[in-house]
Write a protein that holds these residues in place. Structure first.
Motif, PDB file in Angstrom:
ATOM      1  N   THR A 270       0.826  -1.205   0.000  1.00 39.79           N
ATOM      2  CA  THR A 270       0.000   0.000   0.000  1.00 39.79           C
ATOM      3  C   THR A 270       0.855   1.248   0.000  1.00 39.79           C
ATOM      4  N   ALA A 271       1.893   1.267   0.854  1.00 40.49           N
ATOM      5  CA  ALA A 271       2.787   2.429   0.914  1.00 40.49           C
ATOM      6  C   ALA A 271       3.486   2.637  -0.430  1.00 40.49           C
ATOM      7  N   ARG A 272       3.916   1.550  -1.044  1.00 42.52           N
ATOM      8  CA  ARG A 272       4.580   1.665  -2.339  1.00 42.52           C
ATOM      9  C   ARG A 272       3.619   2.205  -3.399  1.00 42.52           C
ATOM     10  N   HIS A 273       2.382   1.726  -3.385  1.00 34.44           N
ATOM     11  CA  HIS A 273       1.385   2.214  -4.349  1.00 34.44           C
ATOM     12  C   HIS A 273       1.169   3.713  -4.186  1.00 34.44           C
ATOM     13  N   HIS A 274       1.074   4.175  -2.952  1.00 28.35           N
ATOM     14  CA  HIS A 274       0.887   5.608  -2.713  1.00 28.35           C
ATOM     15  C   HIS A 274       2.102   6.402  -3.202  1.00 28.35           C
ATOM     16  N   ARG A 275       3.300   5.878  -2.944  1.00 33.88           N
ATOM     17  CA  ARG A 275       4.498   6.571  -3.403  1.00 33.88           C
ATOM     18  C   ARG A 275       4.545   6.616  -4.937  1.00 33.88           C
TER      19      ARG A 275
ATOM     20  N   PHE B  84       5.294   2.390   8.099  1.00 34.85           N
ATOM     21  CA  PHE B  84       6.016   2.803   6.896  1.00 34.85           C
ATOM     22  C   PHE B  84       5.793   4.293   6.630  1.00 34.85           C
ATOM     23  N   HIS B  85       6.860   4.979   6.226  1.00 37.51           N
ATOM     24  CA  HIS B  85       6.753   6.388   5.855  1.00 37.51           C
ATOM     25  C   HIS B  85       7.931   6.739   4.962  1.00 37.51           C
ATOM     26  N   TYR B  86       7.767   7.806   4.178  1.00 38.03           N
ATOM     27  CA  TYR B  86       8.768   8.227   3.205  1.00 38.03           C
ATOM     28  C   TYR B  86       9.333   9.595   3.559  1.00 38.03           C
ATOM     29  N   HIS B  87      10.645   9.742   3.313  1.00 38.29           N
ATOM     30  CA  HIS B  87      11.307  11.043   3.357  1.00 38.29           C
ATOM     31  C   HIS B  87      11.587  11.442   1.906  1.00 38.29           C
TER      32      HIS B  87
ATOM     33  N   ALA C 234      -5.588  13.519  -1.746  1.00 39.04           N
ATOM     34  CA  ALA C 234      -5.788  12.917  -3.064  1.00 39.04           C
ATOM     35  C   ALA C 234      -5.166  11.534  -3.179  1.00 39.04           C
ATOM     36  N   ILE C 235      -4.015  11.324  -2.561  1.00 38.18           N
ATOM     37  CA  ILE C 235      -3.299  10.059  -2.746  1.00 38.18           C
ATOM     38  C   ILE C 235      -3.693   9.006  -1.723  1.00 38.18           C
ATOM     39  N   THR C 236      -3.729   9.366  -0.445  1.00 35.95           N
ATOM     40  CA  THR C 236      -4.021   8.367   0.603  1.00 35.95           C
ATOM     41  C   THR C 236      -5.470   8.383   1.053  1.00 35.95           C
ATOM     42  N   GLY C 237      -6.277   9.267   0.520  1.00 38.59           N
ATOM     43  CA  GLY C 237      -7.688   9.294   0.888  1.00 38.59           C
ATOM     44  C   GLY C 237      -7.944   9.622   2.341  1.00 38.59           C
TER      45      GLY C 237
ATOM     46  N   ARG D  71      12.817  -1.632  -3.228  1.00 35.98           N
ATOM     47  CA  ARG D  71      13.703  -0.498  -3.006  1.00 35.98           C
ATOM     48  C   ARG D  71      13.347   0.234  -1.714  1.00 35.98           C
ATOM     49  N   THR D  72      14.360   0.749  -1.047  1.00 33.60           N
ATOM     50  CA  THR D  72      14.134   1.629   0.101  1.00 33.60           C
ATOM     51  C   THR D  72      14.726   3.012  -0.138  1.00 33.60           C
ATOM     52  N   PHE D  73      15.354   3.223  -1.297  1.00 35.96           N
ATOM     53  CA  PHE D  73      15.917   4.530  -1.632  1.00 35.96           C
ATOM     54  C   PHE D  73      15.992   4.662  -3.152  1.00 35.96           C
ATOM     55  N   GLN D  74      15.767   5.889  -3.641  1.00 36.90           N
ATOM     56  CA  GLN D  74      15.882   6.125  -5.078  1.00 36.90           C
ATOM     57  C   GLN D  74      16.061   7.622  -5.334  1.00 36.90           C
ATOM     58  N   THR D  75      16.809   7.924  -6.382  1.00 38.29           N
ATOM     59  CA  THR D  75      16.939   9.307  -6.835  1.00 38.29           C
ATOM     60  C   THR D  75      16.457   9.387  -8.281  1.00 38.29           C
TER      61      THR D  75
END
Length: 379
Positions: A223-228, A259-262, A289-292, A348-352
């Motif tokens: 779910t977290a990945r889908h939102h990202r 789970f959370h993203y920086h 809009a993204i997580t409702g 993945r846990t990091f990406q640029t």
């Protein structure tokens, strides 16, 4: 003595009871004090982290079982014996039960990546007959000789586990997260250096995108990945990101936050000025809009001057070396791989984003009259 077959598909009620036993009887409740039934993957995530902490503590103490204290008559005067309650033996049994259930008895483990401590523990104890019986069945009484052999076998497996952790391959696996963090830092630094070479002013926006306290236990990695992914798709379609030049994100997991993203964004500083407003609008997109409505974001640009020792938010000119150095200090934190997230996800846990390429052509505007000092001489 009657035996029964272990059912390797625990219900949510089973997992609530089990998790309560592992963590001192603590079960989550709502505001009215009523127990909350959590999804099973919530328990497995917490259990895997708990197991890793216990294994690290055991590795530091290097204790063994005392057969003279462990082996006790089943009843007074009986010829058969049992192994008396013992903290180390109980810990071994619990750790074995959790790990074998996840990675051997079921397909639960396909969603996770065990730490080197857990992998070496499974190597040493995975085929231990006594711990399997103790964890999944009712142990029968045994002869004194058989009990001695059980304790000897457990101590030999303990010694094998301790020895496995001083071998080069174990150290290599433990260093994987550190190596990945170093590689991520290099990638982010190269991206920032390339952006400053192409653009004379960047506007830096940083947001933390998580979930509300009541929703975070129910948010799994998929779910977290889908939102990202939805947010990243908006980079190409939403006017909010019209002047976005680059970005990076890191996934983390914490017991309370889940789970959370920086995220860190680099916008064209000549086209964008209101960094706090930009961060607020991105947060609103995430929350609504993204997580409702499940999202709980944080605006890192708000009051950044007062909060951060090395403030790197807002607009940074190519000649502002002091603020650029703060940006590279921030990159150290943003690129450090979260140990828990590395265990709890296989993705993945990091990406640029990609570095600006030669196809963009020469930088527009008048030539720079002087060059700033190297942004990061360590690279």
């Amino acid at each position: 003595m009657e035996q029964y077959t272990y059912d390797d598909t625990p219900t949510d009620e089973d997992m609530l009871e089990w998790l309560g036993g592992l963590h001192g009887g603590e079960i989550l409740t709502n505001a009215a004090g009523q127990p909350i039934t959590m999804p099973s993957d919530y328990h497995w995530r917490h259990d895997l982290v708990w197991v890793d902490r216990q294994l690290k503590a055991m590795a530091n103490t290097r204790r063994f079982l005392d057969h003279q204290r462990l082996i006790q008559p089943e009843t007074f005067g009986a010829a058969t014996v049992v192994l008396a309650p013992d903290p180390l033996l109980e810990r071994l049994t619990t750790l074995f039960t959790v790990l074998v259930t996840m990675f051997h008895e079921t397909n639960i483990g396909q969603h996770y990546r065990p730490s080197p401590y857990a992998t070496s523990f499974l190597w040493a104890f995975g085929q231990c007959e006594y711990l399997h019986d103790a964890g999944f069945r009712q142990l029968p009484a045994m002869s004194h000789q058989a009990a001695e052999q059980v304790v000897i076998d457990l101590n030999q497996r303990l010694e094998a586990w301790y020895q496995s952790m001083i071998k080069p391959n174990f150290a290599y696996e433990c260093g994987r997260i550190r190596r990945n963090s170093r590689d991520n830092y290099k990638r982010l630094c190269e991206l920032m250096k390339a952006l400053f070479l192409c653009h004379s002013r960047l506007m830096v926006v940083r947001v933390d995108l998580g979930y509300s306290e009541c929703d975070s236990p129910y948010i799994d990695y998929e779910t977290a990945r889908h939102h990202r992914e939805q947010l990243c798709q908006a980079f190409n379609t939403h006017s909010l990101f019209n002047h976005l030049l680059g970005y990076a994100w890191k996934l983390e997991w914490q017991p309370k936050k889940g789970f959370h993203y920086h995220f860190i964004f680099f916008f064209d500083g000549h086209q964008c000025q209101e960094d706090i407003t930009k961060a607020r609008l991105i947060n609103e997109m995430w929350a609504k809009a993204i997580t409702g409505g499940q999202g709980h974001p944080w605006n890192c640009n708000l009051d950044a001057e007062q909060i951060y020792r090395y403030n790197a938010m807002g607009c940074i000119d190519y000649h502002d070396t002091a603020k650029q150095q703060g940006l590279f200090k921030l990159a150290k934190y943003l690129t450090k791989i979260d140990e828990y997230a590395a265990m709890l996800v296989n993705g993945r846990t990091f990406q640029t984003s990609r570095k600006p390429g030669s196809q963009e052509g020469p930088r527009r505007g008048r030539p720079r009259l002087y060059q700033s000092r190297p942004l990061n001489s360590g690279l």
